[in-house]
Design a protein around this motif. Structure first.
Motif, PDB file in Angstrom:
ATOM      1  N   GLY A  46       0.716  -1.211  -0.074  1.00  0.00           N
ATOM      2  CA  GLY A  46      -0.137   0.014   0.073  1.00  0.00           C
ATOM      3  C   GLY A  46       1.061   1.204   0.060  1.00  0.00           C
ATOM      4  N   TRP A  47       2.267   1.217   0.129  1.00  0.00           N
ATOM      5  CA  TRP A  47       2.913   2.172  -0.052  1.00  0.00           C
ATOM      6  C   TRP A  47       2.834   2.954  -1.352  1.00  0.00           C
ATOM      7  CZ3 TRP A  47       8.146   0.012   2.527  1.00  0.00           C
ATOM      8  CH2 TRP A  47       7.646  -0.493   3.805  1.00  0.00           C
ATOM      9  N   GLN A  62      -4.780  -3.723  -2.805  1.00  0.00           N
ATOM     10  CA  GLN A  62      -4.613  -3.809  -1.430  1.00  0.00           C
ATOM     11  C   GLN A  62      -5.808  -4.321  -0.751  1.00  0.00           C
ATOM     12  OE1 GLN A  62      -3.467   0.256  -0.248  1.00  0.00           O
ATOM     13  NE2 GLN A  62      -2.607   0.705  -2.118  1.00  0.00           N
ATOM     14  N   ALA A  66      -5.891  -7.735   1.610  1.00  0.00           N
ATOM     15  CA  ALA A  66      -5.820  -7.712   3.040  1.00  0.00           C
ATOM     16  C   ALA A  66      -7.253  -8.515   3.162  1.00  0.00           C
ATOM     17  CB  ALA A  66      -6.538  -6.105   3.338  1.00  0.00           C
ATOM     18  N   HIS A  80       2.621  -4.896  11.770  1.00  0.00           N
ATOM     19  CA  HIS A  80       1.579  -3.958  11.316  1.00  0.00           C
ATOM     20  C   HIS A  80       1.812  -2.505  11.670  1.00  0.00           C
ATOM     21  CE1 HIS A  80      -2.508  -1.917  11.342  1.00  0.00           C
ATOM     22  NE2 HIS A  80      -2.099  -1.506  12.730  1.00  0.00           N
ATOM     23  N   GLU A  83       4.536  -1.292   9.100  1.00  0.00           N
ATOM     24  CA  GLU A  83       4.083  -1.023   7.851  1.00  0.00           C
ATOM     25  C   GLU A  83       2.810  -0.040   7.492  1.00  0.00           C
ATOM     26  OE1 GLU A  83       2.065  -4.049   4.365  1.00  0.00           O
ATOM     27  OE2 GLU A  83       2.211  -4.742   6.399  1.00  0.00           O
ATOM     28  N   ASN A  84       1.707  -0.094   8.351  1.00  0.00           N
ATOM     29  CA  ASN A  84       0.728   0.522   8.202  1.00  0.00           C
ATOM     30  C   ASN A  84       0.624   1.974   8.762  1.00  0.00           C
ATOM     31  OD1 ASN A  84      -0.248  -1.276   6.295  1.00  0.00           O
ATOM     32  ND2 ASN A  84      -0.847  -2.618   8.079  1.00  0.00           N
ATOM     33  N   PHE A 233      -3.725   7.387   8.919  1.00  0.00           N
ATOM     34  CA  PHE A 233      -3.379   6.228   7.899  1.00  0.00           C
ATOM     35  C   PHE A 233      -3.869   4.956   8.920  1.00  0.00           C
ATOM     36  CE2 PHE A 233       0.440   9.106   7.062  1.00  0.00           C
ATOM     37  CZ  PHE A 233      -0.003   9.321   5.617  1.00  0.00           C
ATOM     38  N   GLU A 234      -4.126   5.012  10.176  1.00  0.00           N
ATOM     39  CA  GLU A 234      -4.414   3.847  10.845  1.00  0.00           C
ATOM     40  C   GLU A 234      -5.766   3.186  10.686  1.00  0.00           C
ATOM     41  OE1 GLU A 234      -4.549   3.028  15.645  1.00  0.00           O
ATOM     42  OE2 GLU A 234      -4.877   4.705  14.992  1.00  0.00           O
ATOM     43  N   SER A 238      -6.842  -1.674   6.114  1.00  0.00           N
ATOM     44  CA  SER A 238      -6.795  -2.896   7.264  1.00  0.00           C
ATOM     45  C   SER A 238      -8.140  -2.774   7.766  1.00  0.00           C
ATOM     46  CB  SER A 238      -5.891  -2.424   8.492  1.00  0.00           C
ATOM     47  OG  SER A 238      -6.249  -1.293   8.917  1.00  0.00           O
TER      48      SER A 238
END
Length: 381
Positions: A46-47, A62, A66, A80, A83-84, A233-234, A238
């Motif tokens: 997802g970057w 993405q 998931a 996680h 990464e996220n 971004f959290e 996800s």
């Protein structure tokens, strides 16, 4: 909103499903599993940038990854946070040197991160933090306490929000620092035993821990802006993976209701149907948000939806099982005072769903003030 899966997305789904099917049974310990994901280019899809050992994919893929990961029964991700949360923040605010240093080890599954935000007395009210970052030769010395720090007992690094201006108040004078956890005598981690008997959360004590000057993300004193960006971004892709897990939990509750005969109760049936309908609404809301509908307060609405929903599902699970819900799967022994099955563990852990990740009270305040334009809450001191 235009959010549809095309032929290439479905090809990607089949490939992801096949890879997971071949590798999940032999996942081994969590470190090995993270490295396996990294070696296969499964971290950092997802970057928005390539070149760090990751394989960026469009939003639809993405989501596919998931969803397939959640369906596969693969281990909960220990990488996680790096990464996220950290990686998107560095991509948005980090220097080229910071990206080059920290993103490749995250993409390889080699370095794990934890988040140093909440403190005793400053959990939901993050602007009230008191952990200090004092200037020293080459960087900063950090002193203070963080709490509810997920996976701190396993992390290699921690991103810490600390007060670098001792005269500042509230949102001002905060700095976002990258801190190595391997500093014996300077950092102490104490696991917090939960109702479930596990210890994912920790207290972390900093006693003059060092953070290099080049490891300040953004400008000194600009930590609040960086920290708020990270929280944005959290709640992304996800969230959809989380809902796959919720759907599996709901299916288990349905089966238990049938097996126990509780489904014959019209009130129970109504609650089961409502849970199913609310889960569908959560999915559509998440897809709508990811598809570009970024209204103010959208992430707060999403948090309110899933936190309360998951708590109610846990309560419903206990209800349909009756008295048997209080019986553990294994006999009591002095060495193992109690054991929990999956449903019992989920019920107990869900009591925190409306607190962690932003409490319901804070989310309602955000919606009231920033969306509805209501007056700010009066603080009585």
């Amino acid at each position: 909103m235009d959010f549809e899966f095309g032929a290439e997305d479905e090809e990607f789904r089949a490939e992801a499903r096949a890879w997971l099917s071949a590798h999940v049974p032999s996942a081994g310990d969590r470190r090995s599993w993270e490295r396996a994901l990294g070696a296969a280019g499964r971290i950092g899809i997802g970057w928005g940038e390539a070149g760090y050992g990751n394989r960026p994919e469009p939003l639809t893929r993405q989501v596919v990854w998931a969803e397939e990961y959640a369906r596969s029964g693969a281990p909960a991700r220990s990488g996680h946070i790096g990464e996220n949360l950290l990686a998107p923040t560095l991509l948005a605010h980090g220097t080229p040197a910071q990206k080059a240093r920290f993103l490749p080890p995250v993409a390889a599954g080699e370095e794990w991160w934890c988040q140093g935000y909440s403190e005793p007395g400053a959990g939901s009210d993050l602007a009230g933090i008191r952990t200090r970052a004092e200037r020293c030769p080459g960087g900063f010395r950090i002193t203070g306490q963080k709490i509810w720090t997920s996976l701190a007992h396993e992390a290699d690094w921690c991103f810490v929000l600390a007060r670098s201006d001792p005269e500042s108040v509230r949102h001002k004078g905060l700095t976002f620092l990258l801190v190595p956890m391997d500093q014996p005598g300077r950092i102490e981690v104490r696991p917090i035993r939960q109702l479930t008997g596990t210890s994912e959360f920790n207290e972390v004590f900093f006693d003059g821990a060092f953070a290099a000057g080049e490891h300040v993300v953004g400008a000194e004193g600009d930590g609040w802006r960086v920290a708020m960006s990270l929280l944005g971004f959290e709640r992304g892709v996800s969230t959809l993976a989380q809902q796959i897990g919720f759907a599996e939990e709901l299916g288990r509750v349905l089966r238990e209701a049938v097996a126990s005969g509780a489904v014959a109760d019209p009130v129970v049936r109504e609650r089961l149907v409502r849970a199913w309908a609310e889960l569908r609404v959560m999915r559509w809301n998440a897809l709508r948000t990811l598809g570009g509908a970024q209204e103010a307060g959208a992430t707060s609405v999403a948090k309110l939806l899933w936190g309360g929903w998951h708590q109610r599902l846990g309560e419903l699970s206990v209800l349909v099982r009756g008295a048997g819900a209080a019986v553990g799967p294994e006999p009591w022994t002095p060495e193992t005072p109690y054991a929990l099955d999956e449903a019992q563990r989920s019920f107990l852990f869900a009591r925190a769903d409306t607190i962690y990740g932003g409490s319901d009270e804070v989310q309602r305040t955000i919606i009231a003030e920033r969306v509805l334009g209501l007056p700010r809450e009066r603080v009585v001191r």
